[in-house]
Structure formats: structure tokens, C-alpha cells
Design a protein around this motif. Structure first.
Motif, PDB file in Angstrom:
ATOM      1  N   LYS A 143     -23.519   5.138  -6.787  1.00  8.82           N
ATOM      2  CA  LYS A 143     -22.408   3.851  -6.889  1.00  8.82           C
ATOM      3  C   LYS A 143     -21.569   3.760  -5.855  1.00  8.82           C
ATOM      4  CE  LYS A 143     -21.977   4.901 -11.966  1.00  8.82           C
ATOM      5  NZ  LYS A 143     -21.183   5.333 -13.076  1.00  8.82           N
ATOM      6  N   ASN A 144     -21.208   2.276  -5.490  1.00 10.02           N
ATOM      7  CA  ASN A 144     -20.180   2.224  -4.378  1.00 10.02           C
ATOM      8  C   ASN A 144     -19.455   0.776  -5.003  1.00 10.02           C
ATOM      9  OD1 ASN A 144     -21.890  -0.044  -4.126  1.00 10.02           O
ATOM     10  ND2 ASN A 144     -23.022   0.685  -2.585  1.00 10.02           N
ATOM     11  N   GLU A 145     -18.601   0.077  -4.133  1.00 12.61           N
ATOM     12  CA  GLU A 145     -17.893  -0.893  -4.365  1.00 12.61           C
ATOM     13  C   GLU A 145     -18.570  -2.116  -5.020  1.00 12.61           C
ATOM     14  OE1 GLU A 145     -17.616  -0.920  -0.062  1.00 12.61           O
ATOM     15  OE2 GLU A 145     -18.424   0.232  -1.364  1.00 12.61           O
ATOM     16  N   THR A 146     -20.066  -2.087  -5.127  1.00 13.03           N
ATOM     17  CA  THR A 146     -20.837  -3.263  -5.553  1.00 13.03           C
ATOM     18  C   THR A 146     -21.266  -3.015  -6.982  1.00 13.03           C
ATOM     19  OG1 THR A 146     -22.939  -2.178  -4.891  1.00 13.03           O
ATOM     20  CG2 THR A 146     -21.535  -3.787  -3.244  1.00 13.03           C
ATOM     21  N   ASN A 147     -21.423  -1.618  -7.293  1.00 15.79           N
ATOM     22  CA  ASN A 147     -21.605  -1.472  -8.873  1.00 15.79           C
ATOM     23  C   ASN A 147     -20.964  -0.407  -9.562  1.00 15.79           C
ATOM     24  OD1 ASN A 147     -22.339   0.859  -7.258  1.00 15.79           O
ATOM     25  ND2 ASN A 147     -24.579   0.763  -7.931  1.00 15.79           N
ATOM     26  N   THR A 148     -20.098  -0.034  -9.263  1.00 11.25           N
ATOM     27  CA  THR A 148     -18.936   1.089  -9.744  1.00 11.25           C
ATOM     28  C   THR A 148     -18.240   0.335 -10.797  1.00 11.25           C
ATOM     29  OG1 THR A 148     -18.769   2.341  -7.739  1.00 11.25           O
ATOM     30  CG2 THR A 148     -17.070   2.663  -9.711  1.00 11.25           C
ATOM     31  N   PRO A 149     -18.362   0.708 -12.131  1.00 15.10           N
ATOM     32  CA  PRO A 149     -17.535   0.179 -13.369  1.00 15.10           C
ATOM     33  C   PRO A 149     -16.060   0.473 -13.084  1.00 15.10           C
ATOM     34  CG  PRO A 149     -19.521   1.499 -14.238  1.00 15.10           C
ATOM     35  CD  PRO A 149     -19.363   1.777 -12.505  1.00 15.10           C
ATOM     36  N   TYR A 150     -15.351  -0.586 -13.635  1.00 12.28           N
ATOM     37  CA  TYR A 150     -13.945  -0.337 -13.428  1.00 12.28           C
ATOM     38  C   TYR A 150     -13.243   0.833 -14.305  1.00 12.28           C
ATOM     39  CZ  TYR A 150     -13.960  -5.003 -11.703  1.00 12.28           C
ATOM     40  OH  TYR A 150     -14.284  -6.448 -10.952  1.00 12.28           O
ATOM     41  N   LEU A 151     -14.266   1.356 -15.240  1.00 13.81           N
ATOM     42  CA  LEU A 151     -13.620   2.550 -16.112  1.00 13.81           C
ATOM     43  C   LEU A 151     -13.775   3.611 -15.119  1.00 13.81           C
ATOM     44  CD1 LEU A 151     -12.924   3.884 -18.802  1.00 13.81           C
ATOM     45  CD2 LEU A 151     -15.437   4.206 -19.258  1.00 13.81           C
ATOM     46  N   ASP A 152     -14.599   3.867 -14.184  1.00 17.35           N
ATOM     47  CA  ASP A 152     -14.615   4.877 -13.164  1.00 17.35           C
ATOM     48  C   ASP A 152     -13.762   4.829 -12.221  1.00 17.35           C
ATOM     49  OD1 ASP A 152     -17.239   5.360 -14.395  1.00 17.35           O
ATOM     50  OD2 ASP A 152     -18.567   4.793 -12.679  1.00 17.35           O
ATOM     51  N   GLY A 153     -12.936   3.825 -11.985  1.00 15.13           N
ATOM     52  CA  GLY A 153     -11.916   3.957 -11.093  1.00 15.13           C
ATOM     53  C   GLY A 153     -10.708   4.333 -12.040  1.00 15.13           C
ATOM     54  N   PHE A 154     -10.445   3.932 -13.078  1.00 13.39           N
ATOM     55  CA  PHE A 154      -9.509   4.513 -14.048  1.00 13.39           C
ATOM     56  C   PHE A 154      -9.618   6.169 -14.005  1.00 13.39           C
ATOM     57  CE2 PHE A 154      -7.860   5.651 -18.231  1.00 13.39           C
ATOM     58  CZ  PHE A 154      -6.469   5.166 -18.066  1.00 13.39           C
ATOM     59  N   MET A 155     -10.777   6.622 -14.400  1.00 12.27           N
ATOM     60  CA  MET A 155     -11.198   8.074 -14.493  1.00 12.27           C
ATOM     61  C   MET A 155     -10.624   8.689 -13.200  1.00 12.27           C
ATOM     62  SD  MET A 155     -11.776   8.612 -17.554  1.00 12.27           S
ATOM     63  CE  MET A 155     -11.914  10.293 -17.564  1.00 12.27           C
ATOM     64  N   VAL A 156     -10.953   8.164 -12.253  1.00 16.14           N
ATOM     65  CA  VAL A 156     -10.379   8.754 -10.883  1.00 16.14           C
ATOM     66  C   VAL A 156      -8.938   8.854 -10.840  1.00 16.14           C
ATOM     67  CG1 VAL A 156     -10.145   8.535  -8.356  1.00 16.14           C
ATOM     68  CG2 VAL A 156     -12.352   8.238  -9.424  1.00 16.14           C
ATOM     69  N   GLY A 157      -8.366   7.817 -11.412  1.00 21.62           N
ATOM     70  CA  GLY A 157      -6.685   7.941 -11.464  1.00 21.62           C
ATOM     71  C   GLY A 157      -6.220   8.748 -12.431  1.00 21.62           C
ATOM     72  N   VAL A 158      -6.925   9.099 -13.395  1.00 21.64           N
ATOM     73  CA  VAL A 158      -6.675  10.042 -14.656  1.00 21.64           C
ATOM     74  C   VAL A 158      -6.461  11.677 -14.030  1.00 21.64           C
ATOM     75  CG1 VAL A 158      -7.500  11.159 -16.699  1.00 21.64           C
ATOM     76  CG2 VAL A 158      -7.358   8.872 -16.705  1.00 21.64           C
ATOM     77  N   PHE A 159      -7.644  11.846 -13.162  1.00 27.75           N
ATOM     78  CA  PHE A 159      -7.910  13.196 -12.609  1.00 27.75           C
ATOM     79  C   PHE A 159      -6.875  13.248 -11.308  1.00 27.75           C
ATOM     80  CE2 PHE A 159     -12.027  13.577 -14.266  1.00 27.75           C
ATOM     81  CZ  PHE A 159     -12.439  14.691 -14.091  1.00 27.75           C
ATOM     82  N   GLN A 160      -6.473  12.042 -10.703  1.00 24.55           N
ATOM     83  CA  GLN A 160      -5.316  12.226  -9.735  1.00 24.55           C
ATOM     84  C   GLN A 160      -3.908  12.644 -10.451  1.00 24.55           C
ATOM     85  OE1 GLN A 160      -4.573   9.498  -6.041  1.00 24.55           O
ATOM     86  NE2 GLN A 160      -4.155   8.515  -7.971  1.00 24.55           N
ATOM     87  N   CYS A 161      -3.844  12.354 -11.630  1.00 26.47           N
ATOM     88  CA  CYS A 161      -2.407  12.688 -12.091  1.00 26.47           C
ATOM     89  C   CYS A 161      -2.333  14.112 -12.524  1.00 26.47           C
ATOM     90  CB  CYS A 161      -2.626  12.077 -13.651  1.00 26.47           C
ATOM     91  SG  CYS A 161      -2.210  10.210 -13.673  1.00 26.47           S
ATOM     92  N   PHE A 162      -3.233  14.713 -12.477  1.00 30.94           N
ATOM     93  CA  PHE A 162      -2.998  16.155 -12.594  1.00 30.94           C
ATOM     94  C   PHE A 162      -2.541  16.905 -11.267  1.00 30.94           C
ATOM     95  CE2 PHE A 162      -6.178  15.518 -16.182  1.00 30.94           C
ATOM     96  CZ  PHE A 162      -5.536  16.119 -17.017  1.00 30.94           C
ATOM     97  N   ALA A 163      -3.169  16.198 -10.124  1.00 29.80           N
ATOM     98  CA  ALA A 163      -2.650  16.603  -8.630  1.00 29.80           C
ATOM     99  C   ALA A 163      -1.235  16.750  -8.345  1.00 29.80           C
ATOM    100  CB  ALA A 163      -3.453  15.938  -7.648  1.00 29.80           C
ATOM    101  N   ILE A 164      -0.225  16.241  -9.258  1.00 26.69           N
ATOM    102  CA  ILE A 164       0.920  16.473  -9.342  1.00 26.69           C
ATOM    103  C   ILE A 164       1.529  17.928  -9.231  1.00 26.69           C
ATOM    104  CG2 ILE A 164       1.704  15.973 -11.712  1.00 26.69           C
ATOM    105  CD1 ILE A 164       4.057  14.185 -10.805  1.00 26.69           C
ATOM    106  N   LEU A 165       0.613  18.740  -9.821  1.00 31.04           N
ATOM    107  CA  LEU A 165       0.975  20.070 -10.049  1.00 31.04           C
ATOM    108  C   LEU A 165       0.783  20.865  -8.578  1.00 31.04           C
ATOM    109  CD1 LEU A 165      -0.882  20.789 -13.246  1.00 31.04           C
ATOM    110  CD2 LEU A 165       1.426  20.960 -12.829  1.00 31.04           C
ATOM    111  N   PRO A 166       1.606  21.507  -8.044  1.00 31.98           N
ATOM    112  CA  PRO A 166       1.493  22.065  -6.830  1.00 31.98           C
ATOM    113  C   PRO A 166       0.270  23.001  -6.718  1.00 31.98           C
ATOM    114  CG  PRO A 166       3.191  23.061  -8.030  1.00 31.98           C
ATOM    115  CD  PRO A 166       2.822  21.992  -8.597  1.00 31.98           C
ATOM    116  N   GLY A 167      -0.654  22.902  -5.767  1.00 31.60           N
ATOM    117  CA  GLY A 167      -1.969  23.812  -5.647  1.00 31.60           C
ATOM    118  C   GLY A 167      -3.102  23.013  -6.211  1.00 31.60           C
ATOM    119  N   LEU A 168      -3.028  22.100  -6.957  1.00 29.91           N
ATOM    120  CA  LEU A 168      -3.946  21.257  -7.375  1.00 29.91           C
ATOM    121  C   LEU A 168      -4.233  19.990  -6.176  1.00 29.91           C
ATOM    122  CD1 LEU A 168      -6.310  21.290  -9.236  1.00 29.91           C
ATOM    123  CD2 LEU A 168      -4.973  19.612 -10.870  1.00 29.91           C
ATOM    124  N   SER A 169      -5.263  20.040  -5.548  1.00 29.02           N
ATOM    125  CA  SER A 169      -5.533  19.275  -4.408  1.00 29.02           C
ATOM    126  C   SER A 169      -5.650  17.541  -4.959  1.00 29.02           C
ATOM    127  CB  SER A 169      -6.452  19.412  -3.411  1.00 29.02           C
ATOM    128  OG  SER A 169      -6.746  18.464  -2.568  1.00 29.02           O
TER     129      SER A 169
END
Length: 276
Positions: A143-169
Motif C-alpha cells: 500500500k502507498n498513497e495511491t491505494n491506502t484506505p483512509y481507515l488505515d491513516g486513522f489507525m496510524v493516528g490511533v497508534f500515535q496517540c499512545f506515543a504521548i507516554l514517555p518511552g513509547l516512540s
């Protein structure tokens, strides 16, 4: 705080902002070694160091970011119609990835109170090591920018939320999220790095309110902050190049071992502090 301390913190910020080893965790630990810095000075320094890493990603990703910036105006002129254009889909994916972060804003002050806990930092470093180890075993995505579903972008954002915890990159979580959703290695890195631009800007914007409220405490020379910015920018450029090489090879082992080792030592330090 002197220029040498600012440069050391800048190098740590630049390297750990883009390598999957957690910048917030390392800065919290290093701040403990330097001793408790004046809160006003530390807040202002943290804003400057993030600007240094922002400069590095703008330089390293200038072609992608420039093309997306131009495409943004074309997208607006077209009435926000995507029309199967890859760069416009990239922009929409970024917007979906940023949506989950909005939920965290009201809880930011609460979360920051636990940022300097060695036990938490060490535990999250171990989680980062576990995630990176799992990412090594993932099959190559398509998958790249031509065929990635928007839900996948949202899921990356969900994972990113956990990175507010120190030590989680942040880089580690967004990379693992992208790879687990089937992103190509190149697209996973590009998406993570470009996504860091609005995240860094938002972080600095929120911090500026705290800095303004404590302006009377800031007594460090501007040259000290400039030294930190330059160190963060140069080390950030090096980290981005190293990250792209490591991901292209699919080899996260050095980061896994590093996070596991530092995480274990930090957890033991945290247990010692609480008397266990």
C-alpha cells in the motif's frame, strides 16, 4: 543551563525524535542527570529543540512536503475533490491520522504529570522494543498513497496517540502501525516523517501558552537556545537518513536491543526509587 547542556539535549532530541527510541523518555531521563532545570527555561528550551527537529524534517522531506503544499491549494481550488490523485489522497490520509490526537488535547496536562516517572519510561521502552521486534516479522506491504484506505491513516493516528507516554516512540508506533496495515516500507517512513510536521507544530503551539505564562522565569541567553536548535537539526538529519536505511533493510534489531537494554535498566531504577 549552559550551551553545552543545550547542545547535548539537542543531539538527544534530534536523534530520538526520528529514531524509534522515544525522545520524550530520553529527555526526561537526561534531565534527571542534569538536575532539575528551571521550569520556565526547560519549557522554552523544549520548544526550541522541537523547532530544530522541525527544520531537519523540512529539509530532509522538502520534496514531499513542497509537493503536498502545492497540491493543497490545487485541492482547495478543485472544491476538495480528491479525484484519485495520489498527493491529494496523501493529504486526506494525514488529516485522518491527525483526528485521534484531538481527543488527547483536554488530557494533556494530566498526562504530563507522569512524564518523568522512570518506571513508566522504562516500561514503555520495553513496549517499544516489543513492537519493533514484531515489525521485523511483518511481510512486505504493497500500500502507498495511491491505494491506502483512509481507515488505515486513522489507525496510524490511533497508534500515535499512545506515543504521548514517555518511552513509547512516536516514530516507532507510527512505523509499526503503517507496516502492520500493509504500507510499503518507503511509504511507511515517508508518511511517519511528514506526519511529524503538524504534530511538532501542534506540540509547540500548545507549549507556547505555558512558556508565555512563565516568561519572567526565563533568564538564559538566546545563544544557548540557538546552540540547542542547531544540534537538534543536524542530529535530526542524521537520524532521518539512518532511519530510512534501516527500514529499507527491514532491520530493527539495533533499536530493539537498545530499547530493551535501556528500558530494563530504567525499570530497575524506578523500582529502586519506590523501594521494591
Amino acid at each position: 543551563m549552559n550551551a553545552l547542556q543545550a547542545m547535548v539535549l539537542g543531539v538527544v532530541q534530534g536523534l530520538t525524535e526520528f529514531l524509534p527510541v522515544s525522545s520524550s523518555g530520553h529527555l526526561a531521563l537526561l534531565g534527571g542527570l542534569f538536575g532539575r532545570l528551571d521550569e520556565g527555561n526547560y519549557l522554552l528550551l523544549s520548544v526550541w529543540l522541537h523547532l530544530g527537529t522541525l527544520f531537519s524534517v523540512l529539509i530532509a522531506m522538502r520534496r514531499d512536503i513542497g509537493a503536498l503544499f502545492v497540491e493543497l491549494f490545487r485541492w482547495m481550488a478543485a472544491g476538495f475533490r480528491v479525484e484519485r490523485k495520489p498527493r491529494r489522497r496523501f493529504l486526506v490520509l494525514l488529516l485522518f491520522a491527525l483526528l485521534p490526537l484531538v481527543v488527547l488535547v483536554p488530557f494533556r496536562n494530566i498526562l504530563e504529570k507522569i512524564m518523568d516517572s522512570p518506571l513508566l519510561i522504562g516500561s514503555m521502552l520495553l513496549v517499544t522494543a516489543f513492537l519493533l521486534h514484531g515489525a521485523e516479522k511483518l511481510p512486505k506491504g504493497r500500500k502507498n498513497e495511491t491505494n491506502t484506505p483512509y481507515l488505515d491513516g486513522f489507525m496510524v493516528g490511533v497508534f500515535q496517540c499512545f506515543a504521548i507516554l514517555p518511552g513509547l516512540s512516536r516514530t516507532g508506533t507510527t512505523l509499526v502501525a503503517g507496516l502492520s496495515r500493509g504500507f510499503t516500507r518507503d511509504f511507511a517512513v515517508r508518511f511517519s516523517l511528514v506526519l511529524s510536521v503538524p504534530v511538532i507544530l501542534a506540540w509547540d503551539f500548545l507549549r507556547m501558552g505555558q512558556v508565555a505564562a512563565q516568561t519572567e522565569q526565563v533568564e538564559v541567553a538566546t545563544s544557548v537556545y540557538v546552540a540547542g536548535v542547531l544540534a537538534a537539526m543536524v542530529s535530526g538529519l542524521f537520524a532521518i537518513r539512518l532511519l530510512r536505511t534501516m527500514v529499507r533493510r527491514g532491520n530493527f534489531r539495533p533499536f530493539v536491543l537498545y530499547c530493551a537494554a535501556v528500558g530494563t535498566v530504567t525499570v530497575l531504577m524506578g523500582l529502586a526509587q519506590v523501594g521494591i
